[in-house]
Design an enzyme around this catalytic site. Sequence first.
Site, PDB file in Angstrom:
ATOM      1  N   TRP A 185       0.848  -1.191   0.000  1.00  9.86           N
ATOM      2  CA  TRP A 185       0.000   0.000   0.000  1.00  9.86           C
ATOM      3  C   TRP A 185       0.892   1.252   0.000  1.00  9.86           C
ATOM      4  O   TRP A 185       1.876   1.315   0.721  1.00  9.86           O
ATOM      5  CB  TRP A 185      -0.909  -0.013   1.249  1.00  9.86           C
ATOM      6  CG  TRP A 185      -1.776   1.211   1.355  1.00  9.86           C
ATOM      7  CD1 TRP A 185      -2.759   1.581   0.503  1.00  9.86           C
ATOM      8  CD2 TRP A 185      -1.711   2.221   2.373  1.00  9.86           C
ATOM      9  NE1 TRP A 185      -3.320   2.777   0.913  1.00  9.86           N
ATOM     10  CE2 TRP A 185      -2.699   3.184   2.059  1.00  9.86           C
ATOM     11  CE3 TRP A 185      -0.921   2.408   3.508  1.00  9.86           C
ATOM     12  CZ2 TRP A 185      -2.914   4.318   2.842  1.00  9.86           C
ATOM     13  CZ3 TRP A 185      -1.134   3.532   4.287  1.00  9.86           C
ATOM     14  CH2 TRP A 185      -2.129   4.472   3.951  1.00  9.86           C
ATOM     15  N   ASP A 352     -16.437  11.226  -2.553  1.00  7.20           N
ATOM     16  CA  ASP A 352     -15.788   9.977  -2.134  1.00  7.20           C
ATOM     17  C   ASP A 352     -16.517   9.397  -0.932  1.00  7.20           C
ATOM     18  O   ASP A 352     -17.699   9.645  -0.710  1.00  7.20           O
ATOM     19  CB  ASP A 352     -14.292  10.257  -1.873  1.00  7.20           C
ATOM     20  CG  ASP A 352     -13.392   9.065  -2.138  1.00  7.20           C
ATOM     21  OD1 ASP A 352     -13.324   8.177  -1.266  1.00  7.20           O
ATOM     22  OD2 ASP A 352     -12.767   9.003  -3.210  1.00  7.20           O
ATOM     23  N   ARG A 429      -9.056  -3.021   7.791  1.00  9.28           N
ATOM     24  CA  ARG A 429      -9.674  -1.697   7.772  1.00  9.28           C
ATOM     25  C   ARG A 429     -11.120  -1.763   8.327  1.00  9.28           C
ATOM     26  O   ARG A 429     -12.044  -1.224   7.737  1.00  9.28           O
ATOM     27  CB  ARG A 429      -9.683  -1.091   6.369  1.00  9.28           C
ATOM     28  CG  ARG A 429      -9.652   0.421   6.421  1.00  9.28           C
ATOM     29  CD  ARG A 429      -9.953   1.066   5.078  1.00  9.28           C
ATOM     30  NE  ARG A 429      -9.930   2.520   5.221  1.00  9.28           N
ATOM     31  CZ  ARG A 429     -10.512   3.361   4.386  1.00  9.28           C
ATOM     32  NH1 ARG A 429     -11.157   2.919   3.333  1.00  9.28           N
ATOM     33  NH2 ARG A 429     -10.457   4.650   4.588  1.00  9.28           N
ATOM     34  N   TRP A 463     -15.106   2.608  -7.759  1.00  4.56           N
ATOM     35  CA  TRP A 463     -15.444   1.306  -7.144  1.00  4.56           C
ATOM     36  C   TRP A 463     -14.237   0.862  -6.336  1.00  4.56           C
ATOM     37  O   TRP A 463     -13.253   0.400  -6.877  1.00  4.56           O
ATOM     38  CB  TRP A 463     -15.763   0.299  -8.241  1.00  4.56           C
ATOM     39  CG  TRP A 463     -16.243  -1.034  -7.767  1.00  4.56           C
ATOM     40  CD1 TRP A 463     -15.501  -2.011  -7.145  1.00  4.56           C
ATOM     41  CD2 TRP A 463     -17.567  -1.566  -7.883  1.00  4.56           C
ATOM     42  NE1 TRP A 463     -16.277  -3.099  -6.880  1.00  4.56           N
ATOM     43  CE2 TRP A 463     -17.558  -2.861  -7.323  1.00  4.56           C
ATOM     44  CE3 TRP A 463     -18.762  -1.076  -8.411  1.00  4.56           C
ATOM     45  CZ2 TRP A 463     -18.695  -3.663  -7.288  1.00  4.56           C
ATOM     46  CZ3 TRP A 463     -19.889  -1.887  -8.375  1.00  4.56           C
ATOM     47  CH2 TRP A 463     -19.853  -3.165  -7.820  1.00  4.56           C
ATOM     48  N   ASP A 464     -14.363   1.023  -5.029  1.00  5.61           N
ATOM     49  CA  ASP A 464     -13.224   0.753  -4.144  1.00  5.61           C
ATOM     50  C   ASP A 464     -13.339  -0.639  -3.536  1.00  5.61           C
ATOM     51  O   ASP A 464     -14.415  -1.242  -3.522  1.00  5.61           O
ATOM     52  CB  ASP A 464     -13.226   1.825  -3.036  1.00  5.61           C
ATOM     53  CG  ASP A 464     -11.852   2.058  -2.446  1.00  5.61           C
ATOM     54  OD1 ASP A 464     -10.954   1.230  -2.687  1.00  5.61           O
ATOM     55  OD2 ASP A 464     -11.677   3.058  -1.734  1.00  5.61           O
ATOM     56  N   MET A 465     -12.238  -1.143  -3.009  1.00  2.00           N
ATOM     57  CA  MET A 465     -12.239  -2.422  -2.301  1.00  2.00           C
ATOM     58  C   MET A 465     -10.997  -2.436  -1.421  1.00  2.00           C
ATOM     59  O   MET A 465      -9.883  -2.460  -1.910  1.00  2.00           O
ATOM     60  CB  MET A 465     -12.207  -3.558  -3.325  1.00  2.00           C
ATOM     61  CG  MET A 465     -12.752  -4.851  -2.806  1.00  2.00           C
ATOM     62  SD  MET A 465     -11.644  -5.621  -1.659  1.00  2.00           S
ATOM     63  CE  MET A 465     -10.417  -6.254  -2.767  1.00  2.00           C
ATOM     64  N   ASP A 524      -2.768   5.184  -3.492  1.00  2.00           N
ATOM     65  CA  ASP A 524      -3.157   6.195  -2.504  1.00  2.00           C
ATOM     66  C   ASP A 524      -1.982   7.120  -2.220  1.00  2.00           C
ATOM     67  O   ASP A 524      -2.127   8.110  -1.507  1.00  2.00           O
ATOM     68  CB  ASP A 524      -3.608   5.519  -1.199  1.00  2.00           C
ATOM     69  CG  ASP A 524      -5.067   5.089  -1.273  1.00  2.00           C
ATOM     70  OD1 ASP A 524      -5.743   5.441  -2.255  1.00  2.00           O
ATOM     71  OD2 ASP A 524      -5.515   4.397  -0.344  1.00  2.00           O
TER      72      ASP A 524
END
Length: 754
Positions: A185, A352, A429, A463-465, A524
């Site tokens: 990440w 967001d 998370r 479309w987040d994951m 990110d």
Amino acid sequence: MIIINKNKFLLKNSNISYMFRATESGNLEHLHFGAPVDIDDDDALAVRYGTGWGTNNGPEGEEIPMYLPLEWSSLGRGDYRESPLEIDREIPAAFKYSFSRKYDHTVPIECGLPQAHGDAETLEIVMASPSRLSLHLFYTLFDTAVTRRTVICNNTDRDINVEKIMSSMMDILGDYEITTYNGAWIAEMQPYRAPVGMSGVVNESTTGFSSCLHNPGFILSEPGATETDGIVMGFNIIYSGNHYSRVQKTNEGLTRIVQGISPVSFDWILAPGEKFETPEAVMVWSGSGFGGMSDQMHRFVNNNVIPEYWQGRERPVLYNDWEGCMFDFNESKLVSLGKKAAELGCELFVLDDGWFGDRNSDKAGLGDYDVNRKKLPGGLSGLQKKLSAMGLDFGLWFEPEAVNPDSKLYRAHPEWAIQAEDGVTVLGRNELLLDLSRQDVRDYIVENVTRCIDEGKVSYVKWDMNRHSTALGASAHRYILGLYDVLRRIFGPRPEVLLESCSSGGNRFDLGMMCFSPQVWASDNTDAVERCRIQYQLSYLYPLSTIGAHVSAAPHAQTLRNTPLSTRGNISFYGLLGYEFDLADLSPVETDEIKDQIAFYKRYRKVFQFGDFRRLKAPDGISMQVSEGNIAIVGLFHEIVHAAPGYERIYPRGLDMETIYNVFSRRQLLNAAQYGGLLRHILPVKVRPDGALVRTAGRQYRMKDAERECDATGAALMSGMSLNARFMGTGYDPGMRMQGDFSSNIYVITTEES
Ligand code: GLA
């Protein structure tokens, strides 16, 4: 074109010739992958492979597969290299060539996996085994790439356990280096290059998803290959789940390449009459270095992977509220951000995370779709109408695949979440994944996401994951098929909704997602200098039209680096430009600079997003070029400046030698405050570095960075165009570049009137 001549097969496009044959004993012998050959080039191939390999001592005069370059292999046949297939031991899996079929199109995959599309021809090789299992190897030839996939059919009368099945296998001659892209990440796409030796190199993901730990794409290059010369091959897979590739050399000098779904935890029970279809593996070959390989991969992704509606269609300049607001916003804050975004020239406003349920932090609300009326009293449509009145389209964030235990959904349906087998809830998370292999879960997601899209007239979805999980175990592949089903049902009927896939940044930068989502949030990590490296590495395998890239705040939230606004913009141009910080903080000078950036990008957007891309020679830093027709745009990005710099040049490529081009640098405004007390050398008054005068100058006064303009032939420019000198402490000259660390410039080379 695909040519079949008795037992020989040739797939040939303008770059790649791929040839193999079925031997008399039914092995599929690989003959050639690379530069153009003809089906009758036996002499040339004899030079390549010689004869007599693997012809002795086999049972009944058969070849010994161990020494042959093959296109497929089976356990138990004397080939000790990696096997592409593992099924129940008691089932004989010795497949032999049976027959072939040719199609003048792609052959649809039936299980729901996405696949490459567009003009193509397909060759199907059917292999049979005494056990009545059959294998179908599909080779699809596109303009730029060849894809391969495997289908196994169970014609027996019992269940078969498929423990491993690769999409492709190929043995090639020669020594190669492998480049894989690894990371974490906010640290995606770190290249790793190593010679392929006899121990081999594995590039694999086991997080349930394609993951940024190991991007599925990789490169093989001959030692010494450069950006413009040498043999370089690119590989990828159209899949978003656990992937596996292994490249290994043998004592005889053959290199075996296998690609497919990771066999870790994979276990597929194939009932009588059923078949299993693998994802498509992708390969390109170039004799003109890394650049030639990237060029083909870019064309393949742009023309044959991303949804047809978005091919060549320009992408909007967007504003995203995440880094500026996080969870802390309400309608009036968003509306004032919208006003500013529209004034700057943005075309799309993306709301967001944080707009639904009790989502005031990442601890709650995920899984719920009721709009948070405290934040958005007029709902999604209320906000959308206000944005639309300012000329902005409306985009919305979703994370449909996960659930917070603290949510209405989880309280109603705890059984929809995937839990570890030992029953211990492990959160990532604060989330669990929803079981997308269940029809009711998929229906819930499709129903809610489509309702929000339609109600809010949403033209863009992020479309987040954010939850990877090994708890998926053997159902990992079913989950991915479920995900594709959901995406197809939502976006199939809404092709004009622009989908940007994201997974904690670049955790799902893969060709499977790109079949639905023409662009992907790259990382990110929005620090411009780090981003430059991430985007540069992505460019090896993915076109700029897929790379979401936003300008963020400085000092940066992850690195504390204070990168100049000009550089933050310049780097984002080499991707899909967006802005992501609190616009209320902008000074008048910064506002002007951003207006300039957006206007410039819009003018050349087509060239940036879809032009030919080149990585250029850059003695100190990174240099990239995009070009289309008579326009080439070169970006030069530096990190740390050094005292007493020498002459610096840019090295554009692909220009016409004799044409006279006009070259000009993009106008950049510099923040006068960054020079602090040094300003006293050019101002008639005494200034204090932290005084009001310097602060006011920083907000109001624009200093122009040195501009460069000249006319020159393509031949002269390509031999290296000298840039204005950099500041070196010998006094101020408006003709010098004055940016210091993390500086950059953009040069437009054109025959158009400016
Ligand atoms: C992930 C994404 C970010 C942002 C946040 C919101 O981390 O990568 O861009 O959308 O989620 O929670």
